[in-house]
Scaffold this motif. Structure first.
Motif, PDB file in Angstrom:
ATOM      1  N   GLY A   1      37.195 -57.766  58.128  1.00 40.14           N
ATOM      2  CA  GLY A   1      37.135 -58.389  59.458  1.00 40.14           C
ATOM      3  C   GLY A   1      37.832 -59.734  59.531  1.00 40.14           C
ATOM      4  O   GLY A   1      38.762 -59.920  60.321  1.00 40.14           O
TER       5      GLY A   1
ATOM      6  N   GLU B   1      35.611 -59.086  65.669  1.00 35.78           N
ATOM      7  CA  GLU B   1      35.388 -59.399  64.254  1.00 35.78           C
ATOM      8  C   GLU B   1      34.610 -60.717  64.090  1.00 35.78           C
ATOM      9  O   GLU B   1      33.675 -60.797  63.296  1.00 35.78           O
ATOM     10  CB  GLU B   1      36.716 -59.483  63.494  1.00 35.78           C
ATOM     11  CG  GLU B   1      37.576 -58.222  63.529  1.00 35.78           C
ATOM     12  CD  GLU B   1      36.932 -56.995  62.899  1.00 35.78           C
ATOM     13  OE1 GLU B   1      35.859 -57.104  62.289  1.00 35.78           O
ATOM     14  OE2 GLU B   1      37.518 -55.898  63.030  1.00 35.78           O
TER      15      GLU B   1
ATOM     16  N   SER C   1      38.362 -51.163  64.872  1.00 31.33           N
ATOM     17  CA  SER C   1      38.130 -52.486  64.286  1.00 31.33           C
ATOM     18  C   SER C   1      37.734 -52.299  62.822  1.00 31.33           C
ATOM     19  O   SER C   1      37.707 -51.165  62.307  1.00 31.33           O
ATOM     20  CB  SER C   1      37.026 -53.223  65.047  1.00 31.33           C
ATOM     21  OG  SER C   1      35.777 -52.627  64.776  1.00 31.33           O
ATOM     22  N   SER C   2      37.384 -53.387  62.134  1.00 36.46           N
ATOM     23  CA  SER C   2      37.073 -53.275  60.706  1.00 36.46           C
ATOM     24  C   SER C   2      35.867 -52.345  60.477  1.00 36.46           C
ATOM     25  O   SER C   2      35.752 -51.727  59.428  1.00 36.46           O
ATOM     26  CB  SER C   2      36.812 -54.647  60.091  1.00 36.46           C
ATOM     27  OG  SER C   2      35.614 -55.202  60.584  1.00 36.46           O
TER      28      SER C   2
END
Lengths: 135, 111
Positions: free
Chosen positions: A106, A43, B54-55
């Motif tokens: 994120g 991220e 993940s994002s």
């Protein structure tokens, strides 16, 4: 201790991931910890690559210091000044599906998964330090 | 990035595998878009074989849920590994997308 100097492109994520997996395996980290460290690194690094630069050719320094009680992640880059801890928008995680904006997760995930986060701008570089307790 | 699908009437089951991260999120998005047809009313995304999200992966999942909702169809998710489930919870996705323990439970929920 793990130190890597990454180029500012997405493919470099594979290199940091492999290095973190090696370290996690050597130190027998629980699966959750390994996952969270990989996620935090992805991220932060993706943010720097996507928003920190105009054009490529930059370097991102990553250090991971493993101690008995804590893991400290230090990430430094020469991109434009940006404090993700205070400048990134906070997503509304309670909004319903219709109103839920796309993106912004994120940095929120990073802040949720670490125990301490510090930012400083020094000598034209961004320095982000993240500490995760190993419990 | 692998995705395999199975259609039963207006139900589409999509099984993803591998990682849903910044490197392959676009590929995942493209694979989903080409798999989903306008007549699908329910999409069950089976993430049993997914090891990491993940994002960037969450973004694709949220976009898919929104697109389906716009035409009154819905997305269900099942079989999340524990660390992935935690990421869904932190992101509040468990409040906007029904998450089931396994495919059987997801199927049962739609009757």
């Amino acid at each position: 201790m793990l130190s890597l100097c990454l180029e500012s492109r997405l493919e470099e994520l594979q290199r940091i991931e492999a290095a973190v997996e090696d370290l996690g395996e050597r130190e027998q980290w629980p699966p959750n910890l390994l996952y969270q460290v990989k996620l935090v690194l992805e991220e932060v690094i993706v943010n720097i690559i996507n928003y920190g630069y105009e054009g490529g050719g930059h370097k991102i320094d990553v250090h991971l210091i493993s101690e008995p009680d804590t893991l400290t992640i230090k990430i430094a880059d020469d991109g434009r000044a940006f404090d993700p801890l205070s400048q990134a928008p906070t997503p509304d995680v309670d909004a319903n599906l219709e109103d839920r904006p796309i993106g912004g997760l994120g940095v929120y995930l990073v802040q949720s998964l670490v125990d301490e986060a510090h930012y400083r701008r020094e000598q034209h570089r961004n320095h982000l330090t993240l500490v995760k307790r190993r419990d | 990035m692998e995705i395999s699908t199975e259609r039963e009437g207006s139900l589409l089951v999509a099984r993803a595998g591998g990682r849903l991260d910044s490197i392959n999120a676009r590929e995942f998005d493209d694979a989903l878009k080409s798999a989903i047809s306008e007549s699908d009313q329910v999409l069950i995304m089976d993430l049993e074989k997914v090891s990491y999200v993940s994002s960037a992966g969450l973004r694709v999942i949220l976009l898919t849920a929104k697109t389906l909702q716009q035409r009154s169809a819905k997305l269900l998710i099942c079989s999340l590994a524990e660390p992935i489930r935690e990421v869904f919870e932190i992101s509040g996705f468990d409040k906007i997308i029904p998450i089931h323990a396994d495919l059987a439970a997801a199927r049962a929920s739609i009757g």
